[in-house]
Design a protein around this motif. Structure first.
Motif, short mmCIF file in Angstrom:
data_model
loop_
_atom_site.label_atom_id
_atom_site.label_comp_id
_atom_site.label_asym_id
_atom_site.label_seq_id
_atom_site.Cartn_x
_atom_site.Cartn_y
_atom_site.Cartn_z
N LEU B 33 0.83 -1.21 0.00
CA LEU B 33 0.00 0.00 0.00
C LEU B 33 0.85 1.25 0.00
O LEU B 33 0.43 2.30 -0.49
N ILE B 35 3.71 1.59 -1.56
CA ILE B 35 4.49 1.73 -2.80
C ILE B 35 3.95 2.83 -3.71
O ILE B 35 4.74 3.67 -4.15
N PRO B 36 2.66 2.87 -4.02
CA PRO B 36 2.21 3.88 -4.99
C PRO B 36 2.50 5.32 -4.56
O PRO B 36 3.05 6.07 -5.36
N ALA B 39 6.22 5.87 -4.96
CA ALA B 39 6.60 5.97 -6.38
C ALA B 39 6.23 7.34 -6.93
O ALA B 39 6.98 7.95 -7.68
#
Lengths: 671, 96
Positions: B33, B35-36, B39
């Motif tokens: 969760l 990561i986005p 990123a």
């Protein structure tokens, strides 16, 4: 009785069992049909409901400066253009209630109007009335402006109960030039709006246009899940975005800045229409600087292309404009004459002249034309004095001997095969003019012969042929590098970045390119011509204003009348200076061109339209500053002006030689 | 009675292992969760870097540097001559 009842019960049971069996069989068949036969179709429908595809932008290829030019300095990657992330402001007019459109338009217009670098659409308020789900209001907003608008919008949309996605931003990359107008004409630019179909930038000219196929990239695709609150992953990459290839130029941005500063100063001082400077590395043909004034700023291309007069400033005149070259042809004429000597010796015949030979130059009578004249009358000259005094008559006499001994065709062939006149150089910018060398036997549109009896005499002094600045510069590079023909180039290499590794698409390394460069002049011929050119730069020569203190240099001026209305004009000239410095192992060869310098006479100075007055000083300043930047040590440590503590006439380069030549001139012409 | 205890112990250990698995999966999901947004932040930082590089290059525009060089406080700065530069091959005499 009992058995009859049992038999009917059994029958009902069988029917029930069959019915249930058929029902479940149909169910299983339906499952099979949906899951197996139509499985792919329903998977696609499910995917489209659960996932969506987003397009990922790419970055256009970048131009890099040549920073490896300074010996001993670590080269760094210096981009000449950047792709900076910007945002376009869009609205969905259909989602905005009519009663709120006016207020929303007014607030947004206030936020973006007159912001530097932001393009606001015409009829801003009118976009809100369009029957559309997507209208662009403003382009190229930076991140700070986007965040300001977004913050206001979130609050305003909530309080006025407007759908949040009635206003949205589209991410894009804008081509930005950190050095402004530097190298503007050469780089070119791209239009504000991309091609609607392909999404690619549309180049306006220059290298952006010439290398568009390499600079283009391709969009990427990423699959994301439709999740109301969180996405569990950044998405599956279906196709990675492919950035465009990067182009490494031979141009150094510092030398370019020096050349641009000086050409602007020189053109303004000369009261000219414009001017250009081209610097080339004589051993490899790499262009180190290509400056032109008036400048072109690619970021404001509309101002130029919407004005027919200013549109002329967008083309690279050193490439596209061919003209007569005037007296800058004379060193090349000497080279051809010395080559004729070589040819005669090869045939076992007497040479046509000796560089020290005393040739009569009082009379300018030549067959088929009116008398040639020199700026001053000279009785006798040798080769060195003839170039120093820029004698038209001497040059014509030499070519007369060349043509008498070896023929017109042989002479014409030297112009094309030795120096490449009349042929494209293959330069990377589009629109190059090949120029013109008249051809014996060919007719002009009006029926006259292109090559007639007096043609060689005009060619000898740089008339009756057309050459662009690159051709002339390449010819002088042959003299600077010891006799090798080189091809001018702007490109070092083109590199594509694929998965963090550099893939060289085109390597324009000198080692490969020079394999096809022939030696066209013997070292002896080059040495003699360069010796003569050195006299031009000293006292008594026409280019002494190009003399750079502390260095040896060689060059030649040339002033040409432009043809206006089919006739040579007395008011419009082109002034050239071409030279190289230092003489032994030149750091660069440079051409300065001035278009229509102001025509006037200044007492104590001379005619301001002459190249010796308007072009030569520009060479001096560009050369001085460039040599300082490159760290080239002075090779004439005593060659400074009188009054300078370093000046020593006994040890200064070429001082004694110039004195002796002046004595020869006096002996031949004043006694 | 002994069988009951053994069954109880098996169920207890199975429960413990299951709990551990689920807890591990929860931790992995929590990381996924994160990561986005990370990123997105990395991308934002990359874009900011590009913008800052652009601003730095605008300041270090050679025309601007030449103007600075003409000012009295920078007039002592000179380009070195190439013969004054000593080039040391890398790796020799390097101090750790």
């Amino acid at each position: 009785m009992k058995s009859a009842m049992e038999s009917s019960d059994r029958r009902r049971l069988v029917f029930l069992a069959i019915g249930l069996f058929v029902f479940f069989a149909l169910l299983i068949a339906q499952f099979f049909c949906i899951q197996i036969v139509q499985g792919e179709k329903w998977s696609r429908v499910a995917d489209s409901q659960h996932f969506f595809i987003v397009t990922e932008p790419f970055q256009r290829g970048v131009f890099y400066s040549n920073t490896g030019i300074k010996k001993g300095h670590t080269p760094v990657r210096q981009p000449l253009v950047f792709d900076i992330q910007k945002f376009h402001l869009y609205i969905d007019p259909q989602s905005i209630p009519e009663s709120l459109r006016g207020e929303m338009a007014s607030r947004l217009h206030g936020a973006v109007n007159e912001m530097p670098g932001v393009t606001v659409v015409d009829d801003f308020a009118g976009q809100f009335e369009k029957k559309s789900r997507s209208r662009c209001l403003a382009m190229w907003l930076d991140m700070a402006t986007r965040q300001t608008i977004d913050q206001w919008w979130q609050e305003w949309a909530r309080s006025h109960k407007v759908a949040r996605n009635a206003l949205f931003f589209v991410s894009d990359y804008q081509r930005c030039h950190p050095f402004g107008k530097l190298l503007g004409q050469v780089l070119g630019g791209v239009r504000d709006r991309r091609d609607e179909e392909s999404g690619q930038a549309i180049p306006t000219g220059g290298l952006e246009l010439a290398f568009n196929e390499h600079l283009k990239g391709s969009f990427g695709k990423r699959r994301l899940m439709r999740s109301p609150r969180h996405a569990l992953a950044t998405g599956e990459v279906i196709q990675a975005p492919q950035d465009g290839a990067d182009v490494y130029l031979t141009i150094n941005h510092h030398l370019q800045a020096i050349a641009e500063e000086e050409i602007q100063r020189g053109v303004e001082k000369a009261g000219a229409k414009g001017g250009w400077v081209v610097m080339m590395e004589p051993y490899t043909g790499e262009i180190l600087a290509l400056a032109q004034y008036p400048f072109f700023d690619p970021s404001n291309y509309q101002e130029y292309y919407n004005d027919p007069l200013r549109a002329q400033d967008t083309r690279v005149r050193a490439v596209s404009d061919a003209s007569e070259v005037g007296s800058t042809m004379k060193p090349l004429t000497l080279a051809i004459a010395l080559k004729a000597n070589e040819e005669r010796r090869r045939r076992g015949e007497e040479p046509i002249f000796d560089p020290w030979e005393k040739i009569e130059t009082a009379s300018g009578k030549f067959p088929g034309r009116r008398d040639l004249t020199d700026t001053h009358k000279h009785q006798y000259l040798n080769m060195y004095l003839a170039l120093q005094k820029s004698s038209n008559i001497y040059m014509a006499r030499l070519v007369e001997r060349v043509c008498n001994a070896l023929g017109d065709q042989w002479y014409r062939q030297q112009l094309t095969s030795l120096f490449g006149f009349g042929q494209l150089t293959g330069f990377e910018l589009s629109g190059e003019s090949a120029g013109l060398v008249p051809t014996p036997g060919k007719r002009l549109p009006d029926g006259r012969m292109e090559w007639s009896v007096p043609t060689p005499f005009s060619l000898a002094i740089g008339y009756n042929l057309q050459a662009n600045s690159l051709q002339l510069l390449a010819a002088y590079a042959t003299l600077a590098n010891g006799g090798w023909r080189v091809r001018p180039t702007l490109i070092k290499k083109i590199v594509h970045k694929v998965d963090d590794t550099d893939e060289v698409v085109w390597d324009n390394a000198p080692s490969e390119r020079l394999k096809s460069s022939p030696r066209v002049l013997d070292p002896y011929i080059v040495s003699e011509v360069v010796t003569a050119m050195k006299y031009v730069m000293k006292t008594g020569g026409s280019a002494r204003r190009a003399n750079v203190a502390g260095y040896t240099e060689a060059g030649k001026t040339g002033t040409v009348r432009k043809i206006v209305g089919g006739q040579y004009s007395r008011e419009a000239h082109l002034a050239f200076f071409v030279g190289f410095i230092p003489v032994n192992r030149p750091a660069f060869v440079m051409l300065v061109g001035i278009d229509e310098p102001e025509v006037k006479y200044l007492p104590g100075v001379g005619h301001t339209e002459h190249a010796s007055i308007c072009a030569a000083p520009i060479f001096k300043e560009v050369a001085r500053r460039s040599l300082e930047y490159l760290g080239v040590a002075p090779d004439d440590p005593f060659g400074y002006p009188p009054g300078d503590p370093r000046y020593d006439p006994k040890q200064a380069d070429w001082h004694e030689e110039v004195k002796k030549m002046a004595e020869v001139y006096r002996e031949w012409n004043e006694t | 009675m002994g069988i009951l205890i053994r069954i109880f112990i098996c169920i207890f250990w199975a429960g413990l292992i299951l709990y551990g698995l689920v807890s591990h999966q929860n931790a992995l999901t929590a990381l996924r969760l994160e990561i986005p947004p990370l990123a997105k932040e990395v991308k934002k930082i990359q874009e900011d870097n590009a913008r800052l590089d652009y601003e730095i290059d605008r300041f270090e525009n050679p025309i601007h540097l030449m103007e600075l060089q003409r000012q009295p406080e920078y007039s002592h700065l000179k380009h070195p001559l190439t013969k004054e530069i000593i080039i040391l091959p890398s790796g020799e005499g390097a101090v750790e």
